[in-house]
Design an enzyme around this catalytic site. Structure first.
Site, PDB file in Angstrom:
ATOM      1  N   ARG A 143       3.493 -19.623  17.218  1.00  0.00           N
ATOM      2  CA  ARG A 143       3.595 -18.171  17.460  1.00  0.00           C
ATOM      3  C   ARG A 143       2.588 -17.716  18.509  1.00  0.00           C
ATOM      4  O   ARG A 143       1.438 -18.127  18.503  1.00  0.00           O
ATOM      5  CB  ARG A 143       3.337 -17.436  16.141  1.00  0.00           C
ATOM      6  CG  ARG A 143       3.116 -15.942  16.317  1.00  0.00           C
ATOM      7  CD  ARG A 143       3.380 -15.171  15.057  1.00  0.00           C
ATOM      8  NE  ARG A 143       2.358 -15.347  14.040  1.00  0.00           N
ATOM      9  CZ  ARG A 143       2.417 -14.778  12.829  1.00  0.00           C
ATOM     10  NH1 ARG A 143       3.455 -14.022  12.498  1.00  0.00           N
ATOM     11  NH2 ARG A 143       1.466 -14.969  11.955  1.00  0.00           N
TER      12      ARG A 143
ATOM     13  N   ARG B  25      -2.915 -15.895  17.201  1.00  0.00           N
ATOM     14  CA  ARG B  25      -3.753 -15.333  16.145  1.00  0.00           C
ATOM     15  C   ARG B  25      -4.696 -16.402  15.593  1.00  0.00           C
ATOM     16  O   ARG B  25      -4.275 -17.539  15.368  1.00  0.00           O
ATOM     17  CB  ARG B  25      -2.867 -14.793  15.009  1.00  0.00           C
ATOM     18  CG  ARG B  25      -2.311 -13.434  15.321  1.00  0.00           C
ATOM     19  CD  ARG B  25      -1.280 -12.983  14.337  1.00  0.00           C
ATOM     20  NE  ARG B  25      -1.642 -13.127  12.929  1.00  0.00           N
ATOM     21  CZ  ARG B  25      -0.918 -12.647  11.926  1.00  0.00           C
ATOM     22  NH1 ARG B  25       0.192 -11.970  12.185  1.00  0.00           N
ATOM     23  NH2 ARG B  25      -1.290 -12.820  10.682  1.00  0.00           N
TER      24      ARG B  25
ATOM     25  N   LYS C   3       9.219 -11.427   9.668  1.00  0.00           N
ATOM     26  CA  LYS C   3       9.175  -9.982   9.382  1.00  0.00           C
ATOM     27  C   LYS C   3       8.936  -9.176  10.667  1.00  0.00           C
ATOM     28  O   LYS C   3       9.650  -8.230  10.944  1.00  0.00           O
ATOM     29  CB  LYS C   3       8.059  -9.669   8.367  1.00  0.00           C
ATOM     30  CG  LYS C   3       8.221 -10.366   7.034  1.00  0.00           C
ATOM     31  CD  LYS C   3       7.106 -10.010   6.075  1.00  0.00           C
ATOM     32  CE  LYS C   3       5.720 -10.466   6.509  1.00  0.00           C
ATOM     33  NZ  LYS C   3       5.548 -11.934   6.601  1.00  0.00           N
TER      34      LYS C   3
ATOM     35  N   ARG D 268       1.404  -6.315  -1.136  1.00  0.00           N
ATOM     36  CA  ARG D 268       1.276  -7.760  -1.317  1.00  0.00           C
ATOM     37  C   ARG D 268       0.742  -8.103  -2.703  1.00  0.00           C
ATOM     38  O   ARG D 268       0.615  -9.281  -3.027  1.00  0.00           O
ATOM     39  CB  ARG D 268       0.329  -8.322  -0.271  1.00  0.00           C
ATOM     40  CG  ARG D 268       1.032  -8.851   0.990  1.00  0.00           C
ATOM     41  CD  ARG D 268      -0.046  -9.476   1.849  1.00  0.00           C
ATOM     42  NE  ARG D 268       0.432 -10.365   2.858  1.00  0.00           N
ATOM     43  CZ  ARG D 268       0.505 -10.065   4.155  1.00  0.00           C
ATOM     44  NH1 ARG D 268       0.218  -8.870   4.575  1.00  0.00           N
ATOM     45  NH2 ARG D 268       0.873 -10.972   5.031  1.00  0.00           N
TER      46      ARG D 268
HETATM   47  P1  ADP Z   1       5.953 -12.757  10.141  1.00  0.00           P
HETATM   48  O1  ADP Z   1       5.826 -11.363  10.716  1.00  0.00           O
HETATM   49  O2  ADP Z   1       6.854 -12.788   8.950  1.00  0.00           O
HETATM   50  O3  ADP Z   1       4.627 -13.416   9.885  1.00  0.00           O
HETATM   51  P2  ADP Z   1       6.963 -13.437  12.812  1.00  0.00           P
HETATM   52  O4  ADP Z   1       8.046 -12.433  13.027  1.00  0.00           O
HETATM   53  O5  ADP Z   1       5.686 -13.216  13.530  1.00  0.00           O
HETATM   54  O6  ADP Z   1       6.699 -13.643  11.214  1.00  0.00           O
HETATM   55  O7  ADP Z   1       7.574 -14.866  13.170  1.00  0.00           O
HETATM   56  C1  ADP Z   1       6.760 -16.042  13.113  1.00  0.00           C
HETATM   57  C2  ADP Z   1       7.098 -16.953  14.307  1.00  0.00           C
HETATM   58  O8  ADP Z   1       8.404 -17.491  14.137  1.00  0.00           O
HETATM   59  C3  ADP Z   1       7.094 -16.244  15.659  1.00  0.00           C
HETATM   60  O9  ADP Z   1       6.595 -17.155  16.604  1.00  0.00           O
HETATM   61  C4  ADP Z   1       8.584 -15.936  15.906  1.00  0.00           C
HETATM   62  O10 ADP Z   1       8.883 -15.891  17.303  1.00  0.00           O
HETATM   63  C5  ADP Z   1       9.276 -17.087  15.210  1.00  0.00           C
HETATM   64  N1  ADP Z   1      10.536 -16.709  14.551  1.00  0.00           N
HETATM   65  C6  ADP Z   1      10.793 -15.560  13.878  1.00  0.00           C
HETATM   66  N2  ADP Z   1      12.044 -15.573  13.362  1.00  0.00           N
HETATM   67  C7  ADP Z   1      12.578 -16.781  13.705  1.00  0.00           C
HETATM   68  C8  ADP Z   1      13.860 -17.419  13.451  1.00  0.00           C
HETATM   69  N3  ADP Z   1      14.822 -16.816  12.740  1.00  0.00           N
HETATM   70  N4  ADP Z   1      14.049 -18.652  13.947  1.00  0.00           N
HETATM   71  C9  ADP Z   1      13.066 -19.271  14.661  1.00  0.00           C
HETATM   72  N5  ADP Z   1      11.858 -18.742  14.938  1.00  0.00           N
HETATM   73  C10 ADP Z   1      11.605 -17.510  14.456  1.00  0.00           C
HETATM   74  P1  AMP Z   2       0.022 -10.262   8.441  1.00  0.00           P
HETATM   75  O1  AMP Z   2      -0.063  -9.755   9.859  1.00  0.00           O
HETATM   76  O2  AMP Z   2       0.937  -9.433   7.581  1.00  0.00           O
HETATM   77  O3  AMP Z   2       0.318 -11.753   8.373  1.00  0.00           O
HETATM   78  O4  AMP Z   2      -1.428 -10.062   7.809  1.00  0.00           O
HETATM   79  C1  AMP Z   2      -2.581 -10.727   8.348  1.00  0.00           C
HETATM   80  C2  AMP Z   2      -3.712 -10.673   7.347  1.00  0.00           C
HETATM   81  O5  AMP Z   2      -4.110  -9.312   7.111  1.00  0.00           O
HETATM   82  C3  AMP Z   2      -3.381 -11.229   5.951  1.00  0.00           C
HETATM   83  O6  AMP Z   2      -3.536 -12.640   5.888  1.00  0.00           O
HETATM   84  C4  AMP Z   2      -4.434 -10.502   5.100  1.00  0.00           C
HETATM   85  O7  AMP Z   2      -5.716 -11.070   5.247  1.00  0.00           O
HETATM   86  C5  AMP Z   2      -4.471  -9.109   5.750  1.00  0.00           C
HETATM   87  N1  AMP Z   2      -3.458  -8.222   5.126  1.00  0.00           N
HETATM   88  C6  AMP Z   2      -2.338  -7.712   5.702  1.00  0.00           C
HETATM   89  N2  AMP Z   2      -1.645  -6.950   4.836  1.00  0.00           N
HETATM   90  C7  AMP Z   2      -2.346  -6.977   3.668  1.00  0.00           C
HETATM   91  C8  AMP Z   2      -2.143  -6.421   2.379  1.00  0.00           C
HETATM   92  N3  AMP Z   2      -1.062  -5.666   2.096  1.00  0.00           N
HETATM   93  N4  AMP Z   2      -3.072  -6.677   1.420  1.00  0.00           N
HETATM   94  C9  AMP Z   2      -4.161  -7.411   1.676  1.00  0.00           C
HETATM   95  N5  AMP Z   2      -4.401  -8.009   2.860  1.00  0.00           N
HETATM   96  C10 AMP Z   2      -3.508  -7.794   3.866  1.00  0.00           C
END
Ligand code: ADP
Ligand code: AMP
Length: 216
Positions: free
Chosen positions: A127, A161, A13, A88
């Protein structure tokens, strides 16, 4: 245009949002980023959210809805926004509906990135993020062009993270899998959901995202 981007943790995302923001000049609103920023500043919100985030649990609907409502009341959302990580829960989806009615706005499309769980675990484990501008990378799949230098801002400070630790990841995935189905069904009923195969390369995924946004 107002969009939601959905998908389990690690689905891509944030990565797709970076490209959407750059291409369509749309405002990103990420609840996860807002919580992390509050935690860094050690505000009341940050301290409240920390305990949940560290366990991979969701922050309460009440607190989350409040920060989104506050953010959506700012004037920069008028040019269009993309919500990342919200809603969510069904309670959050309903609260968002009320906020949008008040603001006389609507959601134009929900982009849902689907990725196999085994791939999600590997993506979260690799990541890392730029401390200065928030750009997201992956050790193997998506490293910076020059090792140790952020492509976007040129800085050299990266971090992983805390909630990407394997012990927390499993709980986060379980919770998010349970919560995401009813929300998708909620938006499917409204004909807004566009599913994308997110198991492919970042650029291929973005090509689909772009087509959806252009048609929305
Ligand atoms: P989210 O925001 O959904 O938690 P991220 O955008 O942070 O996910 O992506 C999670 C990890 O996967 C990051 O390290 C990113 O660089 C990698 N990543 C994202 N999209 C892809 C893809 N299509 N193929 C391979 N790796 C990806
Ligand atoms: P994310 O960066 O979207 O992976 O969110 C990291 C963490 O923040 C999640 O695991 C939750 O603990 C909290 N969080 C983010 N968005 C929400 C949401 N919409 N509702 C509740 N908790 C959230």
């Amino acid at each position: 245009m107002n969009l939601l981007i959905m998908g389990l943790p690690g689905a891509g995302k944030g990565t797709q949002t970076q490209q959407i923001v750059a291409t369509f000049n749309i405002l990103q609103i990420s609840t996860g980023d807002m919580f992390r920023s509050a935690m860094k500043k050690q505000t009341k919100l940050g301290l409240e959210a920390k305990a949940f985030i560290e366990k991979g649990e969701l922050v309460s609907d009440k607190v989350t809805n409040e920060i989104v409502k506050e953010r959506l009341s700012e004037s920069d959302v008028n040019g269009g926004f993309l919500l990342d990580g919200f809603p969510r829960t069904i309670k959050q989806a309903k609260a968002l509906d009320s906020m949008l009615v008040e603001l006389q706005k609507k959601i134009d499309a929900v982009i849902n990135i689907q990725v196999a769980p085994a791939i999600l675990i590997e993506r979260l484990a690799g990541r890392f993020i730029c401390r200065d501008c928030g750009a997201t990378y992956h050790k193997l799949n998506n490293p910076p062009k020059i090792e140790g230098v952020c492509d976007r801002c040129g800085e050299h400070n990266f971090y992983q993270r805390d909630d990407d630790k394997p012990e927390t990841v499993k709980n986060r995935l379980d919770i998010n899998m349970r919560q995401s189905q009813p929300i998708l069904a909620y938006y499917e009923k409204q004909g807004l959901v566009h599913n994308i195969d997110g198991n492919r390369d970042i650029d291929l995924v973005f090509a689909d995202v772009k087509t959806i946004i252009e048609k929305a």
